[in-house]
Design a protein around this motif. Structure first.
Motif, PDB file in Angstrom:
ATOM      1  N   ALA A   5      49.659 105.843  79.449  1.00 11.64           N
ATOM      2  CA  ALA A   5      49.698 104.578  78.806  1.00 11.64           C
ATOM      3  C   ALA A   5      49.132 103.587  79.943  1.00 11.64           C
ATOM      4  CB  ALA A   5      51.027 104.454  78.912  1.00 11.64           C
ATOM      5  N   MET A  52      53.109 110.892  80.449  1.00  7.97           N
ATOM      6  CA  MET A  52      53.139 109.999  79.375  1.00  7.97           C
ATOM      7  C   MET A  52      52.766 108.547  79.872  1.00  7.97           C
ATOM      8  SD  MET A  52      53.605 109.527  76.247  1.00  7.97           S
ATOM      9  CE  MET A  52      54.889 110.604  75.431  1.00  7.97           C
ATOM     10  N   GLY A  53      53.282 108.099  81.395  1.00 10.07           N
ATOM     11  CA  GLY A  53      53.098 107.086  81.782  1.00 10.07           C
ATOM     12  C   GLY A  53      51.569 106.887  82.430  1.00 10.07           C
ATOM     13  N   THR A  72      53.708 108.767  71.415  1.00  8.73           N
ATOM     14  CA  THR A  72      52.213 108.470  71.773  1.00  8.73           C
ATOM     15  C   THR A  72      51.940 107.486  70.590  1.00  8.73           C
ATOM     16  OG1 THR A  72      52.219 110.756  72.496  1.00  8.73           O
ATOM     17  CG2 THR A  72      50.196 109.590  72.118  1.00  8.73           C
ATOM     18  N   LEU A 122      52.879 103.992  71.555  1.00  9.22           N
ATOM     19  CA  LEU A 122      51.994 103.458  72.654  1.00  9.22           C
ATOM     20  C   LEU A 122      50.667 103.053  72.076  1.00  9.22           C
ATOM     21  CD1 LEU A 122      52.531 105.945  75.507  1.00  9.22           C
ATOM     22  CD2 LEU A 122      53.362 103.560  75.475  1.00  9.22           C
ATOM     23  N   TYR A 136      51.746  99.111  81.454  1.00  2.72           N
ATOM     24  CA  TYR A 136      51.916 100.136  80.605  1.00  2.72           C
ATOM     25  C   TYR A 136      52.349 101.225  81.443  1.00  2.72           C
ATOM     26  CZ  TYR A 136      49.175  96.717  77.809  1.00  2.72           C
ATOM     27  OH  TYR A 136      48.643  95.488  77.286  1.00  2.72           O
ATOM     28  N   GLY A 157      55.275 103.508  79.470  1.00  5.13           N
ATOM     29  CA  GLY A 157      55.136 104.833  78.955  1.00  5.13           C
ATOM     30  C   GLY A 157      55.869 105.706  79.690  1.00  5.13           C
TER      31      GLY A 157
END
Length: 334
Positions: A282, A278-279, A72, A75, A257, A261
């Motif tokens: 991002a 997580m994607g 994290t 990112l 992004y 991610g």
């Protein structure tokens, strides 16, 4: 199913209040938003986001969180830097490029909520601490964006005022003035400080913060977005200056992004659901914490640009297409 998620989020009160502010500005209504109220709401939102994330993160072991937290933070560092460089290449001025960098480095809580609903309807499990990572991703992008702005002001001033300001700041190793403004500005201090307070206090503090920072959060968010809609609407003429660039970047950034991610989520060892989230983290762009921080720390940045991109382009794209795309990519990678 996806259509239901799309409709639910597009008609959410928060988004509709932002639209109401835009409409009020377009029709030249006499509705005004007091600056003191805007400042107060920004303070509230920054504290609420920080303290809730700290409490949620306190419930998990350090060993369990090392890789997800590292991913994290990675990112939060990569996205604002890449965004700023691309925006400057596309001839956005420095302050607006910083506003966009902070916005895309941060996250959209509504988009994240839609992604959770998508996973729940698909009966796809995900890691419970993903909620805490939403907050964790806010601060690095804001801190780094403000730091980049102050650093560039010192190294490469754009006008005589910045030159004079630099001369007035006492020189010291590693630009202590930049560090002070970046790390201890009110927006960053409030969010990071509240996060640490929540982390220290833990779950036992939740009943105390719930009435103010949980129960009232959605309602206060609506008022904040009404003011942001008014502010953005007042400056919409500036968007015409950038035209196609806003649309292109508003679609390009979430796709780029989102994939980054997802790969980082897979590296962290997350499940398919966690990798997809997580994607989404991002790919999404903030319309709460980052605008509140930019409003306080970089008032020269035009809200109609970074909010126009995040709410007008990236937000609906993620809801209509992006979430399902990120889910299928996460499945493929896993």
């Amino acid at each position: 199913m996806v259509l239901e998620i799309i409709l639910t989020n597009l008609v959410s009160p928060a988004v509709l209040f932002f639209a109401l502010g835009l409409i009020a500005s377009w029709v030249k209504s006499d509705l005004k938003f007091p600056s003191a109220l805007s400042e107060s709401l920004s303070i509230y939102l920054l504290i609420a986001i920080g303290i809730k994330g700290g409490i949620e993160l306190s419930e998990h072991s350090v060993h369990e969180l090392i890789k997800p937290v590292a991913g994290t933070l990675l990112l939060g560092i990569l996205i604002p830097i890449i965004t700023f460089v691309i925006c400057r290449r596309m001839r956005f001025d420095r302050k607006n490029a910083i506003g966009i960098a902070a916005t895309y480095g941060s996250v959209s809580i509504v988009t994240f909520g839609a992604a959770l609903a998508f996973l729940n309807m698909q009966n796809v499990p995900y890691e419970s601490y993903m909620n805490a990572l939403v907050v964790l991703l806010e601060s690095p992008a804001i801190i780094l964006s403000i730091f980049m702005l102050h650093f560039l002001k010192r190294v490469k001033p754009e006008n005589q005022m910045e030159v004079l300001r630099n001369q007035a700041i006492s020189k010291s190793p590693f630009y202590s003035g930049i560090l002070k403004e970046s790390l201890f500005g009110k927006s960053v201090l409030l969010m990071a400080g509240s996060f640490i307070i929540g982390l220290i206090a833990g779950e036992s503090a939740f009943p105390k913060i719930k009435p103010l920072f949980v129960d009232l959060y959605s309602s206060i968010l609506m008022i904040f977005l009404l003011g942001m809609g008014l502010l953005a609407g007042e400056q919409l003429a500036a968007v015409k200056k950038y035209g196609f660039r806003l649309i292109f970047l508003g679609l390009f950034f979430p796709l780029l992004y989102g994939v980054v991610g997802i790969f980082i989520g897979a590296w962290c060892g997350l499940s398919v659901g966690g990798t997809m989230l997580m994607g989404v983290l991002a790919a999404s762009a903030s319309y709460i914490a980052a605008p509140a921080a930019m409003r306080a720390s970089v008032p020269e940045a035009n809200p109609s640009i970074y909010l126009g991109m995040s709410l007008g382009i990236t937000f609906p794209f993620n809801l209509t297409i992006g979430i399902s795309v990120y889910y299928h990519i996460a499945q493929w990678i896993q």
